[in-house]
Design an enzyme around this catalytic site. Structure first.
Site, PDB file in Angstrom:
ATOM      1  N   ASN A 149       0.835  -1.168  -0.011  1.00  0.00           N
ATOM      2  CA  ASN A 149      -0.120  -0.081   0.097  1.00  0.00           C
ATOM      3  C   ASN A 149       0.752   1.387   0.011  1.00  0.00           C
ATOM      4  O   ASN A 149       0.379   2.322  -0.606  1.00  0.00           O
ATOM      5  CB  ASN A 149      -0.991  -0.108   1.025  1.00  0.00           C
ATOM      6  CG  ASN A 149      -2.139  -0.992   0.993  1.00  0.00           C
ATOM      7  OD1 ASN A 149      -2.974  -0.521   0.097  1.00  0.00           O
ATOM      8  ND2 ASN A 149      -2.136  -1.939   1.535  1.00  0.00           N
ATOM      9  N   ARG A 187       4.060   0.996  25.644  1.00  0.00           N
ATOM     10  CA  ARG A 187       3.084   1.584  24.683  1.00  0.00           C
ATOM     11  C   ARG A 187       3.034   3.139  24.502  1.00  0.00           C
ATOM     12  O   ARG A 187       3.426   3.828  23.711  1.00  0.00           O
ATOM     13  CB  ARG A 187       1.812   1.140  24.464  1.00  0.00           C
ATOM     14  CG  ARG A 187       1.245   1.037  23.151  1.00  0.00           C
ATOM     15  CD  ARG A 187      -0.125   0.251  23.116  1.00  0.00           C
ATOM     16  NE  ARG A 187       0.060  -1.026  23.268  1.00  0.00           N
ATOM     17  CZ  ARG A 187       0.365  -1.963  22.433  1.00  0.00           C
ATOM     18  NH1 ARG A 187       0.450  -1.541  21.060  1.00  0.00           N
ATOM     19  NH2 ARG A 187       0.365  -3.306  22.444  1.00  0.00           N
ATOM     20  N   HIS A 205      -8.468  -0.663   6.155  1.00  0.00           N
ATOM     21  CA  HIS A 205      -8.549  -2.024   6.864  1.00  0.00           C
ATOM     22  C   HIS A 205      -9.137  -2.870   5.744  1.00  0.00           C
ATOM     23  O   HIS A 205     -10.294  -2.506   4.998  1.00  0.00           O
ATOM     24  CB  HIS A 205      -9.642  -1.875   7.781  1.00  0.00           C
ATOM     25  CG  HIS A 205      -9.849  -3.195   8.673  1.00  0.00           C
ATOM     26  ND1 HIS A 205      -9.108  -4.095   9.628  1.00  0.00           N
ATOM     27  CD2 HIS A 205     -11.072  -3.979   8.555  1.00  0.00           C
ATOM     28  CE1 HIS A 205      -9.364  -5.185   9.937  1.00  0.00           C
ATOM     29  NE2 HIS A 205     -10.805  -5.139   9.282  1.00  0.00           N
TER      30      HIS A 205
HETATM   31  C1  GRF Z   1      -3.225  -4.479   4.309  1.00  0.00           C
HETATM   32  O1  GRF Z   1      -4.163  -5.557   4.002  1.00  0.00           O
HETATM   33  C2  GRF Z   1      -3.875  -3.543   5.294  1.00  0.00           C
HETATM   34  O2  GRF Z   1      -5.306  -3.464   5.137  1.00  0.00           O
HETATM   35  C3  GRF Z   1      -3.678  -4.377   6.577  1.00  0.00           C
HETATM   36  O3  GRF Z   1      -2.318  -5.067   6.489  1.00  0.00           O
HETATM   37  C4  GRF Z   1      -2.063  -5.100   5.131  1.00  0.00           C
HETATM   38  C5  GRF Z   1      -0.851  -4.642   4.833  1.00  0.00           C
HETATM   39  O4  GRF Z   1      -0.349  -4.839   3.594  1.00  0.00           O
HETATM   40  N1  GRF Z   1      -3.899  -3.472   7.538  1.00  0.00           N
HETATM   41  P1  GRF Z   1       0.944  -4.081   2.937  1.00  0.00           P
HETATM   42  O5  GRF Z   1       1.973  -4.100   3.838  1.00  0.00           O
HETATM   43  O6  GRF Z   1       0.596  -2.806   2.421  1.00  0.00           O
HETATM   44  O7  GRF Z   1       1.322  -4.808   1.712  1.00  0.00           O
END
Ligand code: GRF
Length: 212
Positions: free
Chosen positions: A18, A70, A114
């Site tokens: 992403n 945290r 998500h």
């Molecule tokens: C994605 O499916 C996101 O929605 C979830 O973790 C995954 C991350 O994928 N929270 P990437 O690291 O962006 O390939």
């Protein structure tokens, strides 16, 4: 005098596909006045760090050694991210719970991605759980990050149909494809000032899709 570019920080933990979509569709896109000014990763050695480096984007690793730390970790996040004065902070596969210590420092400026149609299937195994439940539709949500995990107001959602005979791999591939497009679109809309919270109904975000 206003700043020229909309400043984005991306938070990651692993593969970073992403992040790559945001680099390709937003950061390196001349038509979008936005730049990724920092990538923060929760894990040393993650592939996402290599993707950032390849694009010439500065990186920081802010790890959580022990869950009891945290709050301290979130103070470190505030420092590291606050320093670059972001307009938007994007959790794109950031796999560690953050507290109000972090979120309150950037009100309404932290968004999360998500892989389900929230509020269905929050948590770490959303794609697998949708498949196991036998639902016909799952999808992708981009939402405002709040202290409740996967709990903030949705900004954009897009359905992904589950097909007869789907495997986890096949479904995950289609969900990820939608994630890459939807997250890029969302950050672009933010950069264009087209996303605001509805003052009359605070759980609803107003999206001005405009004509372009
Ligand atoms: C994605 O499916 C996101 O929605 C979830 O973790 C995954 C991350 O994928 N929270 P990437 O690291 O962006 O390939």
């Amino acid at each position: 005098m206003g700043r020229l570019m909309f400043r984005v920080v991306v938070m990651v933990s692993g593969n970073g596909s992403n992040l790559q979509a945001l680099i390709d569709n937003v950061h390196a896109n001349d038509k979008v006045d936005a730049q990724i000014v920092l990538v923060v990763c929760s894990k040393d050695g993650a592939m996402a760090l290599e993707r950032a480096a390849a694009a010439g984007i500065p990186t920081e690793v802010v790890a959580l050694a022990d869950p009891s730390e945290r709050t301290d970790r979130d103070r470190r996040l505030n420092e590291v991210i606050g320093r670059v004065e972001p307009d938007l902070v994007v959790m794109a596969g950031w796999m560690s719970i953050v507290t109000g210590t972090f979120l309150d420092a950037f009100p309404d400026r932290v968004i999360n991605l998500h892989p389900s149609l929230l509020p269905a299937f929050p948590g770490m195994h959303a794609i697998q759980e949708a498949l196991e439940w036998g639902v016909r539709l799952t999808g992708v949500t981009v939402h405002i990050a709040e202290e409740a995990v996967d709990g903030g107001p949705p900004i954009l959602q897009e359905p992904v149909p589950i097909l007869a005979g789907d495997t986890l791999e096949a479904l995950a591939e289609r969900v990820h494809g939608v994630e890459h497009r939807l997250l890029s679109h969302c950050v672009t809309l933010y950069a264009q000032g087209r996303i605001t919270r509805d003052p009359a109904q605070p759980r609803r975000m107003i999206i001005d899709e405009g004509g372009s």
